[in-house]
Design a protein around this motif. Structure first.
Motif, mmCIF file in Angstrom:
data_model
loop_
_atom_site.group_PDB
_atom_site.id
_atom_site.type_symbol
_atom_site.label_atom_id
_atom_site.label_comp_id
_atom_site.label_asym_id
_atom_site.label_seq_id
_atom_site.Cartn_x
_atom_site.Cartn_y
_atom_site.Cartn_z
ATOM 1 N N LYS A 100 0.919 -1.487 -0.078
ATOM 2 C CA LYS A 100 -0.309 -0.016 -0.184
ATOM 3 C C LYS A 100 1.066 1.629 -0.285
ATOM 4 O O LYS A 100 1.356 1.790 0.862
ATOM 5 C CB LYS A 100 -0.381 0.073 1.656
ATOM 6 N N ASN A 102 0.174 4.366 -0.399
ATOM 7 C CA ASN A 102 -0.305 5.485 -0.386
ATOM 8 C C ASN A 102 -1.109 5.803 1.167
ATOM 9 O O ASN A 102 -2.001 4.666 0.961
ATOM 10 C CB ASN A 102 -1.463 5.208 -1.503
ATOM 11 N N GLU A 189 2.820 6.687 -7.557
ATOM 12 C CA GLU A 189 2.853 6.625 -6.179
ATOM 13 C C GLU A 189 4.733 7.101 -5.952
ATOM 14 O O GLU A 189 4.790 6.305 -4.413
ATOM 15 C CB GLU A 189 2.015 5.245 -5.557
ATOM 16 N N LYS A 192 5.603 8.597 -3.050
ATOM 17 C CA LYS A 192 4.764 8.186 -1.582
ATOM 18 C C LYS A 192 6.012 7.289 -0.661
ATOM 19 O O LYS A 192 5.493 6.794 0.166
ATOM 20 C CB LYS A 192 3.653 7.770 -1.960
ATOM 21 N N TYR A 193 6.263 6.267 -1.531
ATOM 22 C CA TYR A 193 6.832 5.002 -1.122
ATOM 23 C C TYR A 193 8.008 5.501 -0.214
ATOM 24 O O TYR A 193 7.561 4.277 1.140
ATOM 25 C CB TYR A 193 7.933 4.218 -2.753
ATOM 26 N N VAL A 196 6.269 5.495 3.494
ATOM 27 C CA VAL A 196 5.044 4.564 3.403
ATOM 28 C C VAL A 196 6.265 3.226 3.930
ATOM 29 O O VAL A 196 5.403 1.818 5.187
ATOM 30 C CB VAL A 196 3.944 4.387 2.418
ATOM 31 N N SER A 239 2.094 -3.593 -6.076
ATOM 32 C CA SER A 239 1.121 -2.508 -5.334
ATOM 33 C C SER A 239 0.074 -2.663 -7.499
ATOM 34 O O SER A 239 1.473 -1.354 -8.540
ATOM 35 C CB SER A 239 1.650 -0.912 -5.234
ATOM 36 N N ASP A 241 -3.263 -0.073 -8.406
ATOM 37 C CA ASP A 241 -4.307 0.985 -8.345
ATOM 38 C C ASP A 241 -4.932 -0.536 -8.467
ATOM 39 O O ASP A 241 -5.355 -0.833 -9.579
ATOM 40 C CB ASP A 241 -4.299 2.282 -9.363
#
Length: 445
Positions: A100, A102, A189, A192-193, A196, A239, A241
């Protein structure tokens, strides 16, 4: 010899034959008994080892099994053959860890992404790692340890294992680490990796993943390259989407796999038991229609206070109220056409205004909400746990004779997919409502 003598001789021969046959059968049974017991013992040991690998050590219960538990045990025994066939895959050290990237998104957004990971696990012959989920949504922002929910309180791993081999994060860590795990993410993404990875996987899940500079990023149109990129990798973190389409070479095969996933991704046994009890309180156990009612736009602007413009909120409330009245009329008309007397209204606790609107069209006694069926002390705590309450209401909606979905809702989409896979009747509210010109369609999201 006399007739009596012949009769005695004949009876003696018959008795001798019966004794001989009995001795032969008994001898054969003794010869087979020991190998059979040995085979059963091995099967029990293998099943226990498999269960411990996937769930951890087996705990003994002091409670007598209920009728529901006995039925579930029978199902699990029938599943043994399926899980045994998958055993070679489970211990082949080919894992897929759903990622995940995000730290936002509601629970059902997470579930839909997880479904994509299941499909990819099936297509690439990998064991799926059962990662946790998070309570998240309009009223809860960001993933925290407090809002982490283990896999086994969400879905039934035994039923899912009929589609794909599954394993715990502990099993994954025994084989996989940051040096031998290939991370494949959607390029959208990228930023953001790293955050997270540290926030969720290092801190909460205790899985050490590679750094950002070692990640492979794919565009949405490149998802089909994933199998070739990872064919020689034992450990993959992925990941996809929830809106991405997995095509590959055989579109029909993808559709069949997705159908199986939708049918076997069912709530945890505890949720199933609760709902089996609660549905007896809906319409006295008779058939009912379930309607998922919510409007995320109004929630974000008016309820959760993200927008300070009060005049905008007030104007939107009027529009939402008008649409609520129109949709209530459409749903009650559908109930009449389907000859269903009762409705279960699945909605957030802050959207119960719809009950008053429906009550003007049908008797209040025919309308059921979570507040109506969770009144006993046994289940009242569910009203304080949005995560479990949502799962309960989804299962209630999955069991309804007819389901009416809200447009643009991951919650409704998840229920709809399960019902479609099980051949149940569904409607989207926008398909049965004629939208007036003075209601902007983009507002009703």
């Amino acid at each position: 010899m006399s007739q009596r003598t012949y009769r005695v001789i004949f009876q003696g021969c018959v008795l001798l034959c019966i004794v001989s046959v009995s001795l032969y059968v008994h001898k054969q049974w003794l010869q087979r008994k020991e190998p059979l017991h040995g085979k059963n013992a091995r099967t029990r040991d293998e099943h226990q080892h498999y269960t411990q690998e996937r769930h951890g050590p087996v705990k003994q219960s002091n409670f007598e099994p209920t009728a529901v538990q006995e039925r579930r045990e029978n199902v699990r025994m029938n599943q043994k053959k399926s899980t045994t066939k998958s055993k070679q895959k489970i211990y082949s050290n080919r894992y897929l860890l759903p990622v995940k990237p995000n730290p936002f998104g509601g629970a059902n957004h997470q579930y839909r992404r997880f479904k994509k990971a299941i499909i990819m696990s099936v297509l690439t012959n990998r064991t799926l790692v059962m990662t946790p989920f998070f309570l998240s949504g309009g009223h809860v922002n960001g993933y925290t340890r407090e809002h982490l929910r283990p896999f086994n309180v969400t879905f039934d791993a035994d039923i899912l294992s009929q589609v794909v081999p599954v394993a715990t994060t502990g099993a994954f860590k025994r084989v996989c680490n940051r040096n031998n795990t290939k991370v494949v993410l959607w390029s959208g993404e990228r930023e953001k990796y790293e955050n997270v990875k540290n926030l969720i996987y290092t801190d909460m899940v205790d899985v050490d993943l590679p750094g950002e500079d070692e990640v492979t990023y794919l565009e949405q149109t490149q998802v089909d390259k994933m199998p070739s990129l990872t064919k020689d990798e034992s450990c993959v973190a992925l990941s996809i989407d929830s809106l991405m389409n997995i095509k590959f070479n055989n579109t029909e095969q993808i559709g069949l796999i997705e159908h199986l996933v939708d049918k076997h991704l069912v709530p945890a046994p505890n949720i199933v038991r609760i709902v089996s009890d609660l549905t007896k309180k809906i319409c006295q156990g008779k058939q009912y229609l379930a309607y998922h009612w919510r409007n995320k736009t109004a929630e974000i602007i008016c309820f959760f206070g993200r927008e300070s413009k009060e005049h905008k909120c007030a104007s939107q409330r009027k529009v939402i109220r008008k649409f609520a009245e129109i949709s209530a009329e459409a749903v009650t008309n559908l109930m009449k056409s389907e000859q269903i007397e009762c409705i279960y209204l699945a909605c957030p606790l802050w959207a119960l205004e719809m009950v008053d609107i429906l009550s003007k069209l049908i008797p209040r006694a025919s309308i059921f909400t979570s507040g109506d069926i969770l009144g006993s002390t046994k289940y009242q705590t569910l009203l304080e746990d949005y995560y479990l309450l949502s799962l309960v209401e989804q299962e209630i909606s999955m069991r309804a004779a007819v389901f009416v979905a809200t447009t643009h809702s991951n919650w409704s989409s998840f229920v709809m997919a399960n019902r479609v896979a099980n051949g149940r009747t569904n409607y989207n509210i926008r398909s049965i409502v004629k939208l007036p010109e003075d209601i902007p369609s983009d507002l009703l999201r």
